[in-house]
Design a protein around this motif. Structure first.
Motif, short mmCIF file in Angstrom:
data_model
loop_
_atom_site.label_atom_id
_atom_site.label_comp_id
_atom_site.label_asym_id
_atom_site.label_seq_id
_atom_site.Cartn_x
_atom_site.Cartn_y
_atom_site.Cartn_z
N GLN A 161 1.25 -1.51 0.22
CA GLN A 161 0.03 -0.02 -0.79
C GLN A 161 0.40 0.99 0.00
O GLN A 161 0.27 2.27 -0.99
N LEU A 162 2.02 1.18 0.96
CA LEU A 162 2.77 2.37 0.81
C LEU A 162 3.29 2.74 -0.57
O LEU A 162 3.75 3.63 -0.81
N ALA A 163 3.93 2.08 -1.39
CA ALA A 163 4.88 1.66 -2.51
C ALA A 163 3.81 2.28 -3.36
O ALA A 163 3.40 3.21 -4.08
N ALA A 164 2.79 1.87 -2.42
CA ALA A 164 1.15 2.62 -4.33
C ALA A 164 0.95 4.14 -3.94
O ALA A 164 0.46 4.60 -5.14
N MET A 165 1.02 4.65 -2.77
CA MET A 165 1.06 5.74 -2.32
C MET A 165 1.97 6.08 -3.19
O MET A 165 1.67 7.40 -3.00
N GLY A 166 2.85 6.12 -3.21
CA GLY A 166 4.44 6.62 -3.67
C GLY A 166 5.51 6.89 -2.69
O GLY A 166 5.74 8.08 -2.91
N VAL A 167 5.32 5.93 -1.82
CA VAL A 167 6.16 6.48 -0.79
C VAL A 167 7.33 6.47 -1.26
O VAL A 167 7.75 5.82 -1.40
N HIS A 168 8.25 7.74 -1.01
CA HIS A 168 9.88 7.48 -1.60
C HIS A 168 10.60 6.43 -0.61
O HIS A 168 11.63 6.07 -1.04
N ARG A 169 10.69 6.23 0.50
CA ARG A 169 11.84 5.70 1.43
C ARG A 169 11.08 5.99 2.78
O ARG A 169 10.13 6.28 3.16
N TYR A 170 11.57 4.30 2.89
CA TYR A 170 10.59 4.10 4.53
C TYR A 170 11.68 3.95 5.32
O TYR A 170 12.76 2.93 5.28
N ASN A 171 11.79 4.23 6.46
CA ASN A 171 12.52 4.76 7.72
C ASN A 171 11.86 3.36 8.45
O ASN A 171 10.74 3.70 9.48
N HIS A 172 12.71 2.40 9.62
CA HIS A 172 12.69 1.93 10.06
C HIS A 172 13.83 1.12 10.98
O HIS A 172 15.16 0.34 10.22
N ASN A 173 14.66 1.42 12.06
CA ASN A 173 15.63 1.42 12.08
C ASN A 173 16.09 0.29 13.10
O ASN A 173 14.79 -0.15 13.82
N LEU A 174 17.19 -0.16 12.65
CA LEU A 174 17.27 -1.17 13.52
C LEU A 174 17.95 -1.49 15.17
O LEU A 174 17.65 -2.17 15.67
N GLU A 175 17.64 0.25 15.66
CA GLU A 175 18.15 0.90 16.29
C GLU A 175 19.54 0.59 17.27
O GLU A 175 20.63 1.62 17.32
N THR A 176 20.19 -0.88 16.91
CA THR A 176 21.91 -0.74 17.90
C THR A 176 22.04 -2.36 17.42
O THR A 176 20.97 -3.00 16.96
#
Length: 337
Positions: A161-176
Protein backbone atom coordinates in the motif's frame (compact mmCIF):
# COMPACT_ATOMS: atom_id res chain seq x y z
CA UNK A 1 67.19 -13.52 12.45
CA UNK A 2 63.69 -13.30 10.99
CA UNK A 3 61.34 -10.36 11.24
CA UNK A 4 57.56 -10.40 11.32
CA UNK A 5 56.01 -8.20 8.64
CA UNK A 6 54.81 -4.79 9.82
CA UNK A 7 51.05 -4.71 10.26
CA UNK A 8 49.29 -2.29 7.91
CA UNK A 9 48.01 0.79 9.74
CA UNK A 10 44.21 0.85 9.81
CA UNK A 11 43.98 4.31 8.22
CA UNK A 12 46.40 3.35 5.47
CA UNK A 13 44.16 0.35 4.86
CA UNK A 14 41.15 2.68 4.80
CA UNK A 15 42.81 4.82 2.15
CA UNK A 16 43.42 1.77 -0.03
CA UNK A 17 40.30 -0.33 0.54
CA UNK A 18 37.61 2.25 1.21
CA UNK A 19 38.82 5.48 -0.38
CA UNK A 20 40.46 4.05 -3.49
CA UNK A 21 38.24 0.99 -4.08
CA UNK A 22 34.97 1.92 -2.33
CA UNK A 23 34.82 -1.31 -0.33
CA UNK A 24 33.51 -0.77 3.20
CA UNK A 25 35.18 -2.08 6.32
CA UNK A 26 33.85 -5.22 8.01
CA UNK A 27 33.15 -5.50 11.73
CA UNK A 28 36.73 -6.24 12.78
CA UNK A 29 38.20 -3.33 10.80
CA UNK A 30 35.48 -1.00 12.06
CA UNK A 31 36.36 -1.99 15.62
CA UNK A 32 40.00 -1.08 14.96
CA UNK A 33 38.85 2.36 13.86
CA UNK A 34 36.71 2.82 16.96
CA UNK A 35 39.73 1.90 19.12
CA UNK A 36 42.03 4.52 17.59
CA UNK A 37 43.58 6.86 20.19
CA UNK A 38 42.15 10.35 20.51
CA UNK A 39 45.32 11.91 19.09
CA UNK A 40 44.51 10.33 15.72
CA UNK A 41 40.94 11.66 15.61
CA UNK A 42 41.65 14.52 13.21
CA UNK A 43 43.44 12.17 10.81
CA UNK A 44 40.54 9.73 11.00
CA UNK A 45 37.96 12.43 10.31
CA UNK A 46 40.03 13.59 7.34
CA UNK A 47 40.08 10.13 5.79
CA UNK A 48 36.33 9.69 6.38
CA UNK A 49 35.65 13.05 4.73
CA UNK A 50 37.74 12.05 1.70
CA UNK A 51 35.69 8.84 1.45
CA UNK A 52 32.43 10.78 1.64
CA UNK A 53 33.58 13.21 -1.07
CA UNK A 54 34.89 10.43 -3.33
CA UNK A 55 31.84 8.16 -3.17
CA UNK A 56 28.95 10.52 -2.30
CA UNK A 57 30.11 13.92 -3.49
CA UNK A 58 29.77 17.31 -1.77
CA UNK A 59 25.96 17.55 -1.83
CA UNK A 60 24.09 17.37 1.48
CA UNK A 61 20.54 15.98 1.65
CA UNK A 62 18.25 17.98 3.91
CA UNK A 63 15.15 16.42 5.52
CA UNK A 64 12.38 17.49 7.87
CA UNK A 65 10.26 15.18 10.00
CA UNK A 66 6.85 15.49 11.66
CA UNK A 67 4.90 13.23 13.98
CA UNK A 68 1.45 12.25 12.75
CA UNK A 69 0.81 10.30 15.97
CA UNK A 70 2.81 11.13 19.09
CA UNK A 71 3.01 9.13 22.33
CA UNK A 72 0.99 6.21 23.63
CA UNK A 73 3.13 3.59 21.89
CA UNK A 74 2.70 0.06 23.31
CA UNK A 75 6.39 -0.88 22.84
CA UNK A 76 9.07 -0.57 25.52
CA UNK A 77 12.01 0.90 23.59
CA UNK A 78 14.05 1.99 26.61
CA UNK A 79 15.28 5.22 25.02
CA UNK A 80 11.88 6.51 23.93
CA UNK A 81 9.63 8.91 25.83
CA UNK A 82 6.76 8.06 23.47
CA UNK A 83 6.25 4.66 25.08
CA UNK A 84 2.95 4.41 26.92
CA UNK A 85 4.66 2.06 29.41
CA UNK A 86 6.88 4.77 30.93
CA UNK A 87 6.03 7.75 33.13
CA UNK A 88 7.35 10.32 30.67
CA UNK A 89 5.94 13.84 30.09
CA UNK A 90 5.00 13.05 26.45
CA UNK A 91 1.25 12.73 25.92
CA UNK A 92 -0.60 11.07 23.05
CA UNK A 93 -1.63 13.39 20.21
CA UNK A 94 -2.48 13.27 16.50
CA UNK A 95 -1.91 15.75 13.69
CA UNK A 96 -4.62 16.57 11.15
CA UNK A 97 -4.02 16.56 7.40
CA UNK A 98 -3.94 20.37 6.89
CA UNK A 99 -1.29 20.63 9.63
CA UNK A 100 0.68 17.85 7.96
CA UNK A 101 0.62 19.68 4.62
CA UNK A 102 1.67 22.94 6.27
CA UNK A 103 4.61 21.18 7.94
CA UNK A 104 5.67 19.79 4.55
CA UNK A 105 5.47 23.29 3.03
CA UNK A 106 7.63 24.76 5.78
CA UNK A 107 10.13 21.92 5.38
CA UNK A 108 10.33 22.51 1.62
CA UNK A 109 11.07 26.21 2.23
CA UNK A 110 14.34 25.24 3.94
CA UNK A 111 15.52 23.58 0.73
CA UNK A 112 14.77 20.09 2.02
CA UNK A 113 14.00 17.40 -0.53
CA UNK A 114 12.65 14.81 1.92
CA UNK A 115 9.72 14.99 4.36
CA UNK A 116 9.13 12.08 6.71
CA UNK A 117 5.78 11.24 8.32
CA UNK A 118 6.35 9.46 11.62
CA UNK A 119 3.97 7.64 13.97
CA UNK A 120 4.67 6.20 17.41
CA UNK A 121 3.16 2.74 16.95
CA UNK A 122 4.17 -0.91 16.89
CA UNK A 123 2.73 -0.95 13.40
CA UNK A 124 -0.07 0.95 11.62
CA UNK A 125 -3.74 -0.02 11.93
CA UNK A 126 -6.32 0.66 9.21
CA UNK A 127 -7.16 4.10 10.58
CA UNK A 128 -3.54 5.20 10.56
CA UNK A 129 -2.93 3.80 7.07
CA UNK A 130 -5.94 5.77 5.84
CA UNK A 131 -4.56 8.95 7.45
CA UNK A 132 -1.16 8.37 5.87
CA UNK A 133 -2.73 7.79 2.45
CA UNK A 134 -4.70 11.03 2.74
CA UNK A 135 -1.65 12.90 3.99
CA UNK A 136 0.66 11.63 1.26
CA UNK A 137 -1.89 12.49 -1.42
CA UNK A 138 -2.44 16.00 -0.03
CA UNK A 139 1.29 16.68 0.22
CA UNK A 140 1.95 15.44 -3.30
CA UNK A 141 -0.82 17.73 -4.59
CA UNK A 142 0.57 20.87 -2.91
CA UNK A 143 4.28 20.46 -2.16
CA UNK A 144 7.23 19.60 -4.40
CA UNK A 145 8.97 17.25 -1.99
CA UNK A 146 9.60 13.53 -1.64
CA UNK A 147 7.59 11.82 1.09
CA UNK A 148 9.02 9.21 3.43
CA UNK A 149 7.29 7.31 6.23
CA UNK A 150 8.22 5.72 9.55
CA UNK A 151 5.29 3.74 10.88
CA UNK A 152 6.83 0.80 12.71
CA UNK A 153 6.67 -2.83 11.65
CA UNK A 154 4.64 -3.60 8.52
CA UNK A 155 2.75 -6.46 6.93
CA UNK A 156 3.31 -7.27 3.28
CA UNK A 157 -0.07 -5.72 2.44
CA UNK A 158 0.91 -2.47 4.16
CA UNK A 159 4.27 -2.39 2.39
CA UNK A 160 2.47 -2.74 -0.93
CA UNK A 161 0.00 0.00 0.00
CA UNK A 162 2.78 2.46 0.88
CA UNK A 163 4.60 1.69 -2.35
CA UNK A 164 1.40 2.30 -4.31
CA UNK A 165 0.94 5.66 -2.55
CA UNK A 166 4.28 6.77 -3.93
CA UNK A 167 6.18 6.76 -0.63
CA UNK A 168 9.78 7.33 -1.64
CA UNK A 169 11.64 5.99 1.39
CA UNK A 170 10.72 4.01 4.47
CA UNK A 171 12.50 4.43 7.80
CA UNK A 172 12.70 1.58 10.25
CA UNK A 173 15.73 1.64 12.53
CA UNK A 174 17.44 -1.48 13.80
CA UNK A 175 18.41 0.83 16.72
CA UNK A 176 21.49 -1.09 17.90
CA UNK A 177 23.56 -4.23 17.41
CA UNK A 178 21.64 -7.49 17.24
CA UNK A 179 23.44 -8.76 20.34
CA UNK A 180 22.53 -5.63 22.34
CA UNK A 181 18.93 -5.31 21.13
CA UNK A 182 17.32 -7.34 23.99
CA UNK A 183 18.82 -4.82 26.44
CA UNK A 184 17.05 -2.00 24.58
CA UNK A 185 13.68 -3.47 23.56
CA UNK A 186 11.80 -6.52 24.90
CA UNK A 187 8.36 -6.19 23.30
CA UNK A 188 9.55 -7.14 19.82
CA UNK A 189 12.67 -8.58 18.24
CA UNK A 190 15.51 -7.41 16.04
CA UNK A 191 14.44 -10.05 13.53
CA UNK A 192 10.93 -8.56 13.25
CA UNK A 193 12.45 -5.20 12.36
CA UNK A 194 14.78 -6.81 9.84
CA UNK A 195 11.83 -8.54 8.14
CA UNK A 196 10.07 -5.20 7.58
CA UNK A 197 13.23 -3.83 5.98
CA UNK A 198 13.44 -6.84 3.68
CA UNK A 199 9.87 -6.34 2.44
CA UNK A 200 10.42 -2.60 1.95
CA UNK A 201 13.49 -3.21 -0.17
CA UNK A 202 11.75 -5.84 -2.31
CA UNK A 203 8.80 -3.46 -2.89
CA UNK A 204 11.13 -0.92 -4.49
CA UNK A 205 11.08 1.77 -1.81
CA UNK A 206 14.36 3.18 -0.58
CA UNK A 207 15.47 1.85 2.82
CA UNK A 208 16.32 4.21 5.67
CA UNK A 209 17.76 2.32 8.62
CA UNK A 210 19.96 3.52 11.45
CA UNK A 211 19.86 3.73 15.19
CA UNK A 212 21.09 5.36 18.39
CA UNK A 213 24.61 5.35 19.77
CA UNK A 214 25.34 5.62 23.47
CA UNK A 215 22.76 3.15 24.82
CA UNK A 216 25.25 1.17 26.88
CA UNK A 217 26.67 -0.80 23.96
CA UNK A 218 30.35 -1.80 23.92
CA UNK A 219 32.76 -0.74 21.19
CA UNK A 220 32.52 -4.30 19.88
CA UNK A 221 28.73 -3.96 19.64
CA UNK A 222 29.08 -0.57 17.96
CA UNK A 223 31.22 -2.20 15.28
CA UNK A 224 28.73 -5.08 15.08
CA UNK A 225 25.94 -2.55 14.52
CA UNK A 226 27.80 -0.97 11.61
CA UNK A 227 28.16 -4.43 10.05
CA UNK A 228 24.48 -5.18 10.71
CA UNK A 229 23.53 -2.01 8.85
CA UNK A 230 25.86 -2.80 5.95
CA UNK A 231 24.10 -6.16 5.56
CA UNK A 232 20.79 -4.30 5.03
CA UNK A 233 22.36 -2.21 2.23
CA UNK A 234 20.40 0.90 3.26
CA UNK A 235 20.09 3.96 1.08
CA UNK A 236 20.25 6.10 4.21
CA UNK A 237 21.54 5.65 7.76
CA UNK A 238 20.35 8.20 10.35
CA UNK A 239 22.84 8.39 13.21
CA UNK A 240 21.23 9.40 16.49
CA UNK A 241 23.00 9.91 19.81
CA UNK A 242 21.17 9.12 23.03
CA UNK A 243 19.57 12.17 24.62
CA UNK A 244 18.48 10.60 27.94
CA UNK A 245 14.75 11.27 28.37
CA UNK A 246 13.10 11.69 31.80
CA UNK A 247 10.96 8.75 32.81
CA UNK A 248 12.61 6.23 30.48
CA UNK A 249 14.83 3.32 31.59
CA UNK A 250 17.80 5.08 29.97
CA UNK A 251 17.20 8.40 31.72
CA UNK A 252 20.35 8.09 33.83
CA UNK A 253 22.77 7.03 31.08
CA UNK A 254 25.58 9.48 30.42
CA UNK A 255 25.77 11.37 27.14
CA UNK A 256 28.32 9.88 24.75
CA UNK A 257 31.70 11.70 24.91
CA UNK A 258 32.26 13.89 21.86
CA UNK A 259 35.43 12.05 20.80
CA UNK A 260 33.60 8.72 20.88
CA UNK A 261 30.73 10.19 18.85
CA UNK A 262 33.08 11.59 16.20
CA UNK A 263 35.01 8.33 15.95
CA UNK A 264 31.71 6.52 15.45
CA UNK A 265 30.66 8.89 12.66
CA UNK A 266 33.93 8.30 10.83
CA UNK A 267 33.85 4.55 11.48
CA UNK A 268 30.31 4.24 10.09
CA UNK A 269 31.39 6.18 7.00
CA UNK A 270 34.27 3.75 6.47
CA UNK A 271 31.87 0.82 6.89
CA UNK A 272 29.26 2.41 4.57
CA UNK A 273 31.19 4.47 2.01
CA UNK A 274 28.34 4.94 -0.50
CA UNK A 275 25.44 5.46 1.93
CA UNK A 276 23.64 8.67 2.90
CA UNK A 277 24.84 9.17 6.49
CA UNK A 278 22.49 11.57 8.26
CA UNK A 279 22.91 13.64 11.39
CA UNK A 280 19.79 12.98 13.46
CA UNK A 281 18.65 13.29 17.08
CA UNK A 282 20.95 13.99 20.01
CA UNK A 283 23.75 15.65 18.06
CA UNK A 284 23.08 19.00 19.75
CA UNK A 285 23.61 17.70 23.28
CA UNK A 286 26.40 15.29 22.28
CA UNK A 287 28.45 17.34 19.83
CA UNK A 288 27.49 20.99 20.10
CA UNK A 289 28.32 23.46 17.32
CA UNK A 290 32.01 22.57 16.93
CA UNK A 291 31.30 18.85 16.94
CA UNK A 292 28.57 19.29 14.33
CA UNK A 293 31.07 21.02 12.06
CA UNK A 294 33.61 18.25 12.62
CA UNK A 295 30.97 15.60 11.93
CA UNK A 296 30.04 17.12 8.58
CA UNK A 297 33.77 17.20 7.79
CA UNK A 298 34.11 13.63 9.04
CA UNK A 299 31.69 11.63 6.91
CA UNK A 300 28.18 13.07 7.37
CA UNK A 301 26.38 14.03 4.15
CA UNK A 302 22.76 14.61 5.26
CA UNK A 303 20.96 16.39 8.09
CA UNK A 304 17.54 16.58 9.69
CA UNK A 305 16.70 20.25 10.13
CA UNK A 306 14.45 21.70 12.80
CA UNK A 307 13.00 19.77 15.73
CA UNK A 308 12.82 16.02 16.22
CA UNK A 309 9.87 14.01 17.49
CA UNK A 310 10.07 14.81 21.21
CA UNK A 311 13.24 16.91 21.49
CA UNK A 312 14.33 20.28 20.16
CA UNK A 313 16.86 20.45 17.36
CA UNK A 314 18.98 23.28 16.03
CA UNK A 315 17.28 26.06 14.09
CA UNK A 316 17.11 25.10 10.42
CA UNK A 317 18.85 28.35 9.51
CA UNK A 318 21.81 27.42 11.73
CA UNK A 319 22.41 24.19 9.85
CA UNK A 320 21.87 25.80 6.47
CA UNK A 321 24.30 28.62 7.31
CA UNK A 322 26.87 26.02 8.34
CA UNK A 323 26.55 24.25 4.99
CA UNK A 324 27.06 27.56 3.20
CA UNK A 325 30.12 28.26 5.34
CA UNK A 326 31.55 24.83 4.49
CA UNK A 327 30.71 25.35 0.80
CA UNK A 328 28.59 22.21 0.67
CA UNK A 329 25.62 22.50 -1.71
CA UNK A 330 22.19 21.28 -0.68
CA UNK A 331 21.05 18.38 -2.81
CA UNK A 332 18.32 19.44 -5.25
CA UNK A 333 15.09 17.49 -5.73
CA UNK A 334 15.65 14.70 -8.25
CA UNK A 335 19.42 14.49 -7.73
CA UNK A 336 21.01 11.39 -6.29
CA UNK A 337 23.81 11.30 -3.77
Amino acid sequence: MTYAPTRTDILDLARDQVLRRGVGFDRDRTLEVLRLPDERLEELLGVAHEVRMAWCGPEVEVEGIVSLKTGGCPEDCHFCSQSGLFASPVRAARLDIPSLVEAAKQTAKTGATEFCIVAAVRGPDERLMAQVAAGVAAIRDEVDIQVACSLGMLTQEQVDQLAAMGVHRYNHNLETARSHFPNVVTTHTWEERFETLRMVREAGMEVCCGGILGMGETLEQRAEFAADLASVEPDEVPLNFLDPRPGTPFAELEVLPVTDALKAIAAFRLALPRTILRFAGGREITLGDLGARKGILGGINAVIVGNYLTTLGRRAETDLDLLVDLRMPIKALGESI
